[in-house]
Design a protein around this motif. Structure first.
Motif, mmCIF file in Angstrom:
data_model
loop_
_atom_site.group_PDB
_atom_site.id
_atom_site.type_symbol
_atom_site.label_atom_id
_atom_site.label_comp_id
_atom_site.label_asym_id
_atom_site.label_seq_id
_atom_site.Cartn_x
_atom_site.Cartn_y
_atom_site.Cartn_z
ATOM 1 N N GLY A 32 36.856 35.468 34.378
ATOM 2 C CA GLY A 32 38.025 34.606 35.176
ATOM 3 C C GLY A 32 39.374 35.330 34.901
ATOM 4 N N LYS A 33 39.398 36.711 34.550
ATOM 5 C CA LYS A 33 40.546 37.372 34.508
ATOM 6 C C LYS A 33 41.297 37.557 35.842
ATOM 7 C CE LYS A 33 38.264 40.938 33.193
ATOM 8 N NZ LYS A 33 36.987 40.487 32.986
ATOM 9 N N LYS A 34 40.592 37.845 36.885
ATOM 10 C CA LYS A 34 41.574 38.117 38.221
ATOM 11 C C LYS A 34 41.819 36.801 38.694
ATOM 12 C CE LYS A 34 38.866 42.263 39.366
ATOM 13 N NZ LYS A 34 37.729 41.919 38.968
ATOM 14 N N THR A 35 41.068 35.597 38.525
ATOM 15 C CA THR A 35 41.485 34.362 38.865
ATOM 16 C C THR A 35 42.831 34.033 38.214
ATOM 17 O OG1 THR A 35 39.261 34.227 39.070
ATOM 18 C CG2 THR A 35 40.718 32.073 39.185
ATOM 19 N N ARG B 195 31.119 33.774 37.115
ATOM 20 C CA ARG B 195 30.561 34.257 38.257
ATOM 21 C C ARG B 195 29.024 34.073 38.716
ATOM 22 N NH1 ARG B 195 32.383 39.388 38.283
ATOM 23 N NH2 ARG B 195 34.176 39.165 39.333
HETATM 24 N N1 LIG Z 1 39.382 28.480 36.307
HETATM 25 C C1 LIG Z 1 38.095 28.625 37.099
HETATM 26 N N2 LIG Z 1 37.537 27.534 37.879
HETATM 27 C C2 LIG Z 1 36.738 27.762 38.882
HETATM 28 N N3 LIG Z 1 36.100 28.935 39.065
HETATM 29 C C3 LIG Z 1 36.856 29.894 38.542
HETATM 30 C C4 LIG Z 1 37.931 29.858 37.253
HETATM 31 N N4 LIG Z 1 38.110 30.953 37.107
HETATM 32 C C5 LIG Z 1 37.228 31.931 37.655
HETATM 33 N N5 LIG Z 1 36.552 31.246 38.358
HETATM 34 C C6 LIG Z 1 35.629 31.942 39.232
HETATM 35 O O1 LIG Z 1 34.499 32.762 38.447
HETATM 36 C C7 LIG Z 1 34.112 33.800 39.195
HETATM 37 C C8 LIG Z 1 34.549 35.149 38.358
HETATM 38 O O2 LIG Z 1 36.022 35.079 38.297
HETATM 39 P P1 LIG Z 1 36.850 36.441 38.136
HETATM 40 O O3 LIG Z 1 36.483 37.142 39.234
HETATM 41 O O4 LIG Z 1 38.377 36.114 38.078
HETATM 42 O O5 LIG Z 1 36.622 37.102 36.691
HETATM 43 P P2 LIG Z 1 36.570 38.333 35.914
HETATM 44 O O6 LIG Z 1 36.739 38.227 34.718
HETATM 45 O O7 LIG Z 1 37.930 39.201 36.733
HETATM 46 O O8 LIG Z 1 35.407 39.070 36.632
HETATM 47 P P3 LIG Z 1 35.033 40.914 36.331
HETATM 48 O O9 LIG Z 1 35.563 41.245 35.077
HETATM 49 O O10 LIG Z 1 33.480 41.079 36.428
HETATM 50 O O11 LIG Z 1 35.725 41.354 37.843
HETATM 51 C C9 LIG Z 1 34.803 33.835 40.564
HETATM 52 O O12 LIG Z 1 33.957 33.421 41.505
HETATM 53 C C10 LIG Z 1 35.811 32.737 40.334
HETATM 54 O O13 LIG Z 1 36.376 32.131 41.482
#
Ligand SMILES: Nc1ncnc2c1ncn2[C@@H]1O[C@H](COP(=O)(O)OP(=O)(O)OP(=O)(O)O)[C@@H](O)[C@H]1O
Length: 363
Positions: free
Chosen positions: A55-58, A224
């Motif tokens: 969930g980093k990008k979120t 994800r």
């Molecule tokens: N707090 C939250 N509530 C609901 N869904 C979430 C939440 N945080 C993240 N997500 C969902 O989880 C998925 C992964 O999130 P995100 O892309 O932010 O992860 P990441 O850590 O950036 O991944 P990566 O490093 O693989 O790019 C996305 O589909 C996002 O919509």
């Protein structure tokens, strides 16, 4: 909990950071405090790191939305000459410079520098600052990371960098020390269940609790993956059942097939077929590191104990050079099956060409 000054994660329930004695805050209020520091232009560069799908990008988008309002929603995308896609709003630009492969240092030196220079002016005529969100910084070459450090220092008055990566150990110490490091842990299975229940409620779906728990267990603590499996299961069968099968990802089944092919027959012909399948995975944008790790996982289940060690050794070796292979593969003249003698053909061509001059390779 984590410290807002040095970024160290605090597991104990204390109110001060054990590293720098700075006050610490629970994660929920940390977002509010970070956004306060950003709006007051007292925010350091940030480095978010943690496992894929945590969930980093979120979180980064939530921070930008809190600071700049709904205007921070991605307004549009554009392709620049290097075939690099950027997403931007009035206040921020998001890009993955490592997508430019060996040209990443030019992206950092020219493109990012140019973006960092331009300082936006808000509606009140106050000089604001630009936020650059750079994804996958751990995949940047050393040279690109050194250029990035110079850009960070030179334009820190007009721009803030938010860096995002899976592993902070692949980011140079010079960059890490100039950022507030924030580790995003993988969500726990209970948290994943809560997110799935939240999605089910919003979509008006009945989600049996046993099934939600199984989805969370199978997700390997990746949000994800849990959401994708949930979507797949919804398409396959609704209403959900507690014992409903959760299908594996397509690419995982493909890797399973590759592992079976390797185990069934070890001949130049089979080597050629397996190589074709591996390229198909790369063409479908499955990262080579992920493919290699999964293939190792599948092979280890089938291999004799004596050979496991050697296979692990070569897997680790190719994981470390897979980034180079990804960009060299389409340019290599591979030998025919008759020419390839066992492993040598598989190993040699990318290695030899990987060290060649990238400009010459293109010509
Ligand atoms: N707090 C939250 N509530 C609901 N869904 C979430 C939440 N945080 C993240 N997500 C969902 O989880 C998925 C992964 O999130 P995100 O892309 O932010 O992860 P990441 O850590 O950036 O991944 P990566 O490093 O693989 O790019 C996305 O589909 C996002 O919509």
């Amino acid at each position: 909990m984590f410290c807002l000054r040095c970024g160290i994660e605090i597991i104990l329930k204390v109110s001060r950071c054990i590293c720098c004695n700075y006050l610490i805050f629970p994660a929920t209020s940390a977002l509010a405090l970070l956004s306060l520091r950003v709006t007051e232009q007292d925010c350091p560069h940030l480095l978010f790191y943690g496992p894929p799908g945590s969930g980093k990008k979120t979180l980064i988008m939530a921070l930008l939305r809190q600071v700049f309002g709904p205007g921070a929603e991605k307004a549009g995308s554009r392709n620049i000459d290097l075939e690099l896609t950027t997403l931007s709003s009035a206040n921020h630009v998001e890009l993955s410079p490592s997508d430019a492969g060996f040209q990443d240092r030019y992206v950092v030196r020219e493109v990012i520098k140019e973006m960092a220079k331009n300082r936006p002016i808000d509606t009140k005529g106050k000089r604001g600052f630009k936020v650059l969100v750079l994804n996958e910084v751990d995949k940047l070459s050393r040279e690109a990371q050194h250029s990035l450090r110079r850009t960070m220092e030179k334009y820190s008055a007009s721009c803030r960098l938010i860096l995002c990566c899976n592993s902070s150990s692949k980011v140079t110490e010079a960059i890490r020390s100039r950022c507030l490091n924030i580790r995003i842990n993988s969500p726990t299975e209970e948290q994943i269940v809560k997110v799935l229940e939240f999605i089910a409620k919003k979509e008006g779906l009945q989600l049996p609790s046993g099934f939600a728990t199984r989805l969370a267990e199978k997700s390997n603590r990746s949000l994800r993956r849990a959401i994708l499996s949930f979507e797949t299961c919804r398409v396959q069968q609704y209403p959900f059942k507690d014992n409903q099968a959760i299908p594996a990802m397509d690419w995982e089944e493909f890797v399973f097939e590759i592992a079976s092919d390797i185990m069934q027959e070890q001949s130049p012909k089979r080597l050629f077929q397996v190589r074709g399948k591996l390229y198909e995975l790369l063409l479908n944008c499955v990262p080579p590191v992920v493919v290699l790790k999964r293939l190792l996982y599948e092979l280890l289940k089938r291999l004799d104990a004596e050979i496991k060690h050697e296979v692990c050794h070569w897997a680790a070796y190719y994981v470390s050079i897979s980034f180079q292979i990804l960009f060299i593969v389409p340019l290599v003249d591979f030998p025919s099956p008759l020419e390839c003698s066992a492993q040598a053909a598989y190993i040699q061509p990318p290695l030899i060409r990987a060290n060649s001059d990238p400009v010459a390779l293109h010509s």
